[in-house]
Scaffold this motif. Structure first.
Motif, PDB file in Angstrom:
ATOM      1  N   ASP A   9     -12.365  30.484 -30.537  1.00 54.43           N
ATOM      2  CA  ASP A   9     -12.760  31.748 -30.151  1.00 54.43           C
ATOM      3  C   ASP A   9     -12.690  32.866 -31.117  1.00 54.43           C
ATOM      4  O   ASP A   9     -13.044  33.848 -30.895  1.00 54.43           O
ATOM      5  CB  ASP A   9     -12.249  32.263 -28.932  1.00 54.43           C
ATOM      6  CG  ASP A   9     -10.657  32.152 -28.822  1.00 54.43           C
ATOM      7  OD1 ASP A   9     -10.275  31.944 -29.856  1.00 54.43           O
ATOM      8  OD2 ASP A   9     -10.329  32.450 -27.672  1.00 54.43           O
ATOM      9  N   ASN A  33     -15.884  28.176 -27.647  1.00 52.66           N
ATOM     10  CA  ASN A  33     -15.241  27.831 -26.394  1.00 52.66           C
ATOM     11  C   ASN A  33     -15.252  26.475 -26.113  1.00 52.66           C
ATOM     12  O   ASN A  33     -16.377  25.643 -26.558  1.00 52.66           O
ATOM     13  CB  ASN A  33     -15.574  28.828 -25.155  1.00 52.66           C
ATOM     14  CG  ASN A  33     -17.113  28.709 -24.839  1.00 52.66           C
ATOM     15  OD1 ASN A  33     -17.517  27.616 -24.574  1.00 52.66           O
ATOM     16  ND2 ASN A  33     -17.744  29.532 -24.767  1.00 52.66           N
ATOM     17  N   MET A  55      -7.035  29.528 -26.463  1.00 51.41           N
ATOM     18  CA  MET A  55      -8.399  29.927 -26.362  1.00 51.41           C
ATOM     19  C   MET A  55      -8.420  30.286 -24.833  1.00 51.41           C
ATOM     20  O   MET A  55      -7.759  30.050 -23.938  1.00 51.41           O
ATOM     21  CB  MET A  55      -9.591  29.013 -26.522  1.00 51.41           C
ATOM     22  CG  MET A  55      -9.870  28.267 -28.120  1.00 51.41           C
ATOM     23  SD  MET A  55     -11.076  27.086 -28.210  1.00 51.41           S
ATOM     24  CE  MET A  55     -10.270  25.736 -27.152  1.00 51.41           C
ATOM     25  N   ARG A  56      -9.391  31.458 -24.826  1.00 50.26           N
ATOM     26  CA  ARG A  56      -9.630  31.851 -23.349  1.00 50.26           C
ATOM     27  C   ARG A  56     -10.114  30.656 -22.392  1.00 50.26           C
ATOM     28  O   ARG A  56     -10.731  29.657 -22.849  1.00 50.26           O
ATOM     29  CB  ARG A  56     -10.643  33.120 -23.361  1.00 50.26           C
ATOM     30  CG  ARG A  56     -10.152  34.410 -23.931  1.00 50.26           C
ATOM     31  CD  ARG A  56     -11.015  35.459 -24.057  1.00 50.26           C
ATOM     32  NE  ARG A  56     -11.953  35.240 -24.965  1.00 50.26           N
ATOM     33  CZ  ARG A  56     -11.871  35.565 -26.242  1.00 50.26           C
ATOM     34  NH1 ARG A  56     -10.899  35.823 -26.824  1.00 50.26           N
ATOM     35  NH2 ARG A  56     -13.141  35.200 -27.211  1.00 50.26           N
ATOM     36  N   GLU A  57      -9.654  30.645 -21.080  1.00 59.28           N
ATOM     37  CA  GLU A  57     -10.426  30.076 -20.201  1.00 59.28           C
ATOM     38  C   GLU A  57      -9.825  28.570 -20.059  1.00 59.28           C
ATOM     39  O   GLU A  57      -8.938  27.986 -19.548  1.00 59.28           O
ATOM     40  CB  GLU A  57     -12.006  29.870 -20.067  1.00 59.28           C
ATOM     41  CG  GLU A  57     -12.435  31.262 -19.705  1.00 59.28           C
ATOM     42  CD  GLU A  57     -13.929  31.023 -20.022  1.00 59.28           C
ATOM     43  OE1 GLU A  57     -14.603  30.303 -19.717  1.00 59.28           O
ATOM     44  OE2 GLU A  57     -14.805  32.450 -20.038  1.00 59.28           O
ATOM     45  N   ASP A  59      -7.867  25.857 -22.703  1.00 62.22           N
ATOM     46  CA  ASP A  59      -7.065  25.619 -24.184  1.00 62.22           C
ATOM     47  C   ASP A  59      -7.339  24.380 -24.731  1.00 62.22           C
ATOM     48  O   ASP A  59      -7.955  23.492 -24.374  1.00 62.22           O
ATOM     49  CB  ASP A  59      -5.617  26.190 -23.839  1.00 62.22           C
ATOM     50  CG  ASP A  59      -4.990  25.024 -23.141  1.00 62.22           C
ATOM     51  OD1 ASP A  59      -5.461  23.697 -22.680  1.00 62.22           O
ATOM     52  OD2 ASP A  59      -3.928  25.279 -22.702  1.00 62.22           O
TER      53      ASP A  59
END
Length: 149
Positions: A9, A33, A55-57, A59
């Motif tokens: 990301d 993502n 990473m967001r949301e 991983d």
């Protein structure tokens, strides 16, 4: 030429890695993502996946697990700025082929990618040879009187 899926990301890092890997002769697809990466995996075949851990949301560990559910032949290299022994073990248990700490040394990443791609090719060749060997005709039950037999 290896086909690489790069998942991070951090757009700047992704761009830097992509430029270097393309310069080295690889075909690179970048995703920001895990959801985009999983879509790319459904649409194309990759030799190696390189993913960030944090990473967001979703991983990198979860991404490893999801990829390996359907594509256990694709080696995954996990990158992280927060490398610890425990994190590396967790990544390997999730199915990662290799684990590298940031800041990434481009030469080290290139070598890891080549090793992972070679590993995938060798596993594929082994599967092909095993299936060819299992379909070979059996010689059981042959009775011969020839000395050569």
């Amino acid at each position: 030429m290896n086909r690489i899926l790069l998942v991070d990301d951090d757009e700047a890092l992704c761009e830097t890695l992509e430029i270097d890997l393309v310069r080295r002769g690889h075909a690179v697809t970048s995703c920001g993502n895990a959801a985009a990466a999983l879509d790319a995996m459904r649409e194309s075949d990759f030799d190696v996946v390189v993913t960030d851990l944090n990473m967001r949301e979703v991983d990198g560990i979860e991404l490893c697990k999801r990829i390996l559910q359907t594509r256990d032949d694709v080696p995954i290299i996990v990158l992280t700025a927060f490398g610890s022994f425990e994190t590396a073990v967790e990544a390997m248990r999730a199915g990662a082929y290799d684990f590298l700490s940031k800041p990434i040394q481009l030469e080290v990443l290139a070598l890891a990618i080549q090793r992972a791609a070679d590993h995938r090719r060798l596993r594929g060749e082994l599967r092909r040879l095993q299936s060819a060997g299992s379909s070979a005709p059996s010689i059981e039950g042959i009775v011969a009187t020839s000395p050569n037999m």
